[in-house]
Design a protein around this motif. Structure first.
Motif, PDB file in Angstrom:
ATOM      1  N   GLU A 186     -10.199  -5.986   1.645  1.00 30.05           N
ATOM      2  CA  GLU A 186      -9.614  -6.451   2.898  1.00 30.05           C
ATOM      3  C   GLU A 186      -8.869  -7.766   2.696  1.00 30.05           C
ATOM      4  O   GLU A 186      -7.722  -7.941   3.145  1.00 30.05           O
ATOM      5  CB  GLU A 186     -10.737  -6.641   3.927  1.00 30.05           C
ATOM      6  N   THR A 187      -9.477  -8.688   1.961  1.00 30.69           N
ATOM      7  CA  THR A 187      -8.860  -9.988   1.702  1.00 30.69           C
ATOM      8  C   THR A 187      -7.606  -9.839   0.837  1.00 30.69           C
ATOM      9  O   THR A 187      -6.564 -10.450   1.106  1.00 30.69           O
ATOM     10  CB  THR A 187      -9.868 -10.916   0.998  1.00 30.69           C
ATOM     11  N   GLN A 196      -4.639  -8.422   2.776  1.00 29.60           N
ATOM     12  CA  GLN A 196      -4.071  -9.409   3.697  1.00 29.60           C
ATOM     13  C   GLN A 196      -3.225 -10.444   2.949  1.00 29.60           C
ATOM     14  O   GLN A 196      -2.170 -10.865   3.429  1.00 29.60           O
ATOM     15  CB  GLN A 196      -5.201 -10.103   4.458  1.00 29.60           C
ATOM     16  N   GLU A 197      -3.690 -10.845   1.768  1.00 26.24           N
ATOM     17  CA  GLU A 197      -2.923 -11.822   0.978  1.00 26.24           C
ATOM     18  C   GLU A 197      -1.588 -11.245   0.549  1.00 26.24           C
ATOM     19  O   GLU A 197      -0.606 -11.976   0.397  1.00 26.24           O
ATOM     20  CB  GLU A 197      -3.740 -12.233  -0.252  1.00 26.24           C
ATOM     21  N   ASN A 222       0.097  -9.160   2.315  1.00 24.68           N
ATOM     22  CA  ASN A 222       0.782  -8.762   3.555  1.00 24.68           C
ATOM     23  C   ASN A 222       0.877  -7.242   3.713  1.00 24.68           C
ATOM     24  O   ASN A 222       1.902  -6.699   4.119  1.00 24.68           O
ATOM     25  CB  ASN A 222       2.191  -9.379   3.590  1.00 24.68           C
ATOM     26  N   ALA A 229      -2.022  -5.259   5.069  1.00 24.96           N
ATOM     27  CA  ALA A 229      -3.357  -4.978   5.596  1.00 24.96           C
ATOM     28  C   ALA A 229      -3.491  -3.529   6.058  1.00 24.96           C
ATOM     29  O   ALA A 229      -4.607  -3.018   6.222  1.00 24.96           O
ATOM     30  CB  ALA A 229      -3.665  -5.922   6.759  1.00 24.96           C
ATOM     31  N   GLU A 230      -2.346  -2.860   6.263  1.00 27.95           N
ATOM     32  CA  GLU A 230      -2.384  -1.480   6.739  1.00 27.95           C
ATOM     33  C   GLU A 230      -2.627  -0.469   5.620  1.00 27.95           C
ATOM     34  O   GLU A 230      -2.794   0.716   5.886  1.00 27.95           O
ATOM     35  CB  GLU A 230      -1.049  -1.141   7.432  1.00 27.95           C
ATOM     36  N   LYS A 268     -13.777  -7.568   9.250  1.00 28.69           N
ATOM     37  CA  LYS A 268     -13.031  -7.701  10.496  1.00 28.69           C
ATOM     38  C   LYS A 268     -13.016  -6.393  11.281  1.00 28.69           C
ATOM     39  O   LYS A 268     -12.961  -6.396  12.510  1.00 28.69           O
ATOM     40  CB  LYS A 268     -11.600  -8.161  10.184  1.00 28.69           C
TER      41      LYS A 268
END
Length: 572
Positions: free
Chosen positions: A464-465, A468-469, A471, A473-474, A508
């Protein structure tokens, strides 16, 4: 364009069933109409053909039953077909399904063959005593007495004049065919009854040991036909003795009649010709597995996780794996004979390989204690038990990277193959995200207890992290479903529901409660990925497999250009 290697399992089963029907009918007609068996039918009636037809089918199915469990052969075929379509490899993943179907077919034909021979033995024993009982010289009595005099060959293999049931027991337990038939039938009964789902799950050791009676079964099968109890008229005898004509004057054979005494011989054993190839392949398979199991394995770390789950990290020289593969593990300190399959939870990119084991039986509990997991103090490496590893072997999860979109569904400890998949995805995404064919993962994990989430949550948090880093997240959409909870847990969850991170997993993405609505999930995914092939991978119970397979069929378009869900299930 038709490619025979692209046959689906259903089409393959239809071909297999068709061959069984063909063999049954062909050999039934051979023994029911063949001239050389004219006198044999006089003794046995319709039970001759009813015994021989399933015997031919038994040879055919015993030839096939070993092939689906030659795991190295299947892994080799998976690798050799890597350049071809995924559809070919998917059929290899259903090896155990086909193995079970063949086993049930063997049981069916064994039942028919055995029952028919029981009637045959009864008729042969009665025919041997025909004249003494009824006082008349029937053709059955004449045929049964052949072989008592010099220069005659016998047709009735019941040579002792004993009445039923003593005569039947004498034949069954004094002839090679009778003794071997009893032994292989008992072996088959034990093998099949111990293979039920209840026995496999609750008493795996019983299943494991009785299943190896197949060695005795095949030895008995090969020598069963050596007794040559089914006999027919020889070809030279047929040239001088036409049974349809000479049977009218059977009391004068070799005397006043022009018909000489008919001569008979047994059918040469044929079973070994059917099974010798698969038996050699299986012996080679066991030699390879034995050699690999003797290679040294070093346990580098043992980690205790909640929910009676422990992780064993190992290293072995030359060990190479792919995602989702599995190994067989033996621990001499627990049992010198038992081997148990476990899915690898490490990724190919890591410098070790690992398995996660949940304590669910005597063997897993024994290994738990042997590794010192029941002790609080730190265990020295030299105190860890010796472990033998055989594998790895291929599974359906290897094909995850062949799709752009996948659904991964794990139930309980069945999440283990997807730990390997998700770890490998993480490594590949970090190193070469552009060339990664896989673009979207839908991950579902169904579990009854909150403690089971703890050992897997760290991996999901890292993914997950990382996403996100970068860009994206999907890239990974996951749904963790808790299917069982108590009132205290429900109250605790309700109080902390508004927090940013989930109270159970620390992720999350909030934990869902209850089972997913699979119809809605499939329709949602189909709408977001039109005109695509979506791989659905499951490691879980049969009931869930049936549901997902049905969902894949119902939500796939009839148009080849539309969306298609391809179902894959872990089997080992």
């Amino acid at each position: 364009h038709f490619n025979w290697m692209c046959l689906t399992l259903h089409n393959f089963i239809i071909v297999w069933l068709g061959l069984n029907v063909f063999l049954f009918c062909w050999y039934y007609l051979v023994y029911d109409l063949g001239r050389q068996f004219y006198y044999t039918r006089k003794l046995l009636g319709p039970y001759l053909a009813l015994a021989r037809a399933p015997a031919a089918c038994l040879n055919f199915n015993c030839m096939l039953v070993l092939l689906p469990v030659c795991r190295n052969l299947l892994s080799f075929l998976r690798g050799s077909s890597a350049c071809c379509s995924v559809r070919i490899r998917r059929q290899l993943d259903r090896n155990l399904t086909f193995h079970k179907l063949v086993a049930w077919m063997i049981a069916l034909h064994t039942a028919i063959h055995t029952i028919a021979h029981l009637f045959n033995v009864e008729r042969l024993v009665d025919a041997r005593n025909e004249e003494a009982i009824h006082g008349n010289r029937t053709i059955q009595a004449v045929l049964s007495d052949l072989g008592d005099r010099k220069d005659e060959t016998y047709l009735n293999f019941a040579r002792q004049k004993l009445k039923n049931p003593d005569g039947g027991f004498y034949v069954a337990f004094t002839t090679l065919a009778g003794i071997s038939g009893v032994i292989i039938t008992l072996c088959l009964i034990l093998i099949i009854t111990s293979s039920t789902k209840t026995i496999r799950r609750s008493y795996f050791e019983v299943f494991w040991f009785t299943h190896h009676l197949f060695v005795i079964f095949f030895i008995g099968l090969v020598i069963h036909g050596a007794g040559q109890i089914v006999r027919g008229q020889t070809r030279p005898s047929l040239d001088v003795h036409d049974p349809e004509i000479c049977s009218r004057d059977y009391t004068n054979w070799g005397k006043k009649s022009t018909c000489p005494v008919p001569q008979f011989s047994g059918n040469p054993p044929m079973t070994w010709k059917w099974v010798i190839g698969p038996m050699i392949l299986y012996v080679c398979e066991r030699i390879v597995r034995f050699w690999r199991s003797k290679q040294k394995v070093v346990i580098t770390k043992v980690v205790t996780h909640p929910f009676q789950t422990y992780e064993i990290q190992m290293m072995k020289k030359g060990f190479k794996m792919e995602v989702g593969q599995y190994i067989f593990v033996q621990c001499p300190a627990v049992s010198r004979l038992e081997w148990h399959p476990f899915t690898l939870t490490s990724a190919p990119e890591e410098d070790y390989f690992s398995i996660h084991i949940r304590v669910v039986g005597d063997w897993t509990e024994g290994l738990f204690k042997a590794c010192g997991c029941d002790k609080k103090e730190f265990q020295e490496a030299w105190k860890l038990p010796k472990i033998a590893v055989d594998g790895p072997f291929g599974t359906a999860s290897e094909d995850v990277f062949s799709y752009e979109t996948v659904m991964l569904v794990g139930a309980g400890i069945g999440v283990t193959p997807f730990a390997s998949v998700l770890k490998s995805v993480w490594y590949k995404y970090c190193n070469d995200a552009i060339n990664l064919k896989l673009k979207k993962i839908y991950f579902y994990w169904l579990c009854r207890d909150t403690h089971a989430f703890e050992w897997f949550a760290d991996l999901l948090q890292s993914l997950e992290t990382q996403m996100q880093e970068k860009n994206n997240a999907e890239f990974l959409s996951y749904n963790i479903c808790l299917t069982g909870w108590d009132e205290y847990q429900a109250a605790h969850i309700a109080v902390h529901h508004q927090e940013e991170k989930d109270v159970i997993t620390g992720l999350k993405q909030k934990t869902l409660y209850g089972r997913p609505n699979w119809e809605n999930e499939f329709k949602m995914i189909a709408s977001q990925h039109p005109s695509s092939r979506i791989g659905v991978f499951l490691c879980g119970p049969e009931a869930l497999a049936d549901t997902l397979n049905k969902m894949c069929i119902n939500n796939s378009d009839a148009d080849p250009r539309g969306v298609h869900f391809i179902f894959n299930k872990e089997n080992f």
